[in-house]
Design a protein around this motif. Structure first.
Motif, short mmCIF file in Angstrom:
data_model
loop_
_atom_site.label_atom_id
_atom_site.label_comp_id
_atom_site.label_asym_id
_atom_site.label_seq_id
_atom_site.Cartn_x
_atom_site.Cartn_y
_atom_site.Cartn_z
N ALA A 283 0.97 -1.22 0.07
CA ALA A 283 -0.07 -0.07 0.05
C ALA A 283 0.95 1.06 0.05
N SER A 284 1.98 1.16 0.58
CA SER A 284 2.91 2.32 0.78
C SER A 284 3.54 2.63 -0.41
N ILE A 285 3.74 1.37 -1.19
CA ILE A 285 4.43 1.83 -2.57
C ILE A 285 3.40 2.17 -3.36
N GLU A 286 2.16 1.81 -3.56
CA GLU A 286 1.08 2.12 -4.32
C GLU A 286 0.76 3.72 -4.44
N MET A 287 0.68 4.12 -3.03
CA MET A 287 0.51 5.57 -2.68
C MET A 287 1.49 6.41 -3.17
N THR A 288 3.02 5.83 -3.05
CA THR A 288 3.91 6.73 -3.45
C THR A 288 3.98 6.82 -5.18
N VAL A 289 3.78 5.55 -5.67
CA VAL A 289 3.83 5.57 -7.10
C VAL A 289 2.42 6.76 -7.57
#
Length: 75
Positions: free
Chosen positions: A48-54
């Motif tokens: 989820a953190s990676i998705e939000m960053t992208v």
């Protein structure tokens, strides 16, 4: 930035939970159900953190919901 800060707070809370619970449980050489649960929680929070960053990086060129949908399809 609010979603990411909440997600990172949840990730830190999961780490603290793991350490507190591990101090009460006996040491075993295999993964227990609780270990698996916490590892899955770590993985989902990290994704989820990676998705939000992208989504944050591509917010100018693409609509955020398009990036969310593309990552959901990949995951």
């Amino acid at each position: 930035a609010d979603r990411l800060s909440v997600n990172l707070t949840l990730l830190l809370t999961a780490v603290a939970f793991k350490y507190v619970v591990a101090s009460f449980l006996p040491k075993v050489s295999y993964l227990t159900y609780l270990d698996r649960y916490v590892l899955i929680a770590f993985s989902l929070l990290a994704l989820a953190s990676i998705e939000m960053t992208v989504a944050y990086i591509f917010r100018d060129g693409y609509a955020t919901h398009d990036v969310d949908f593309a990552i959901a399809v990949v995951a």
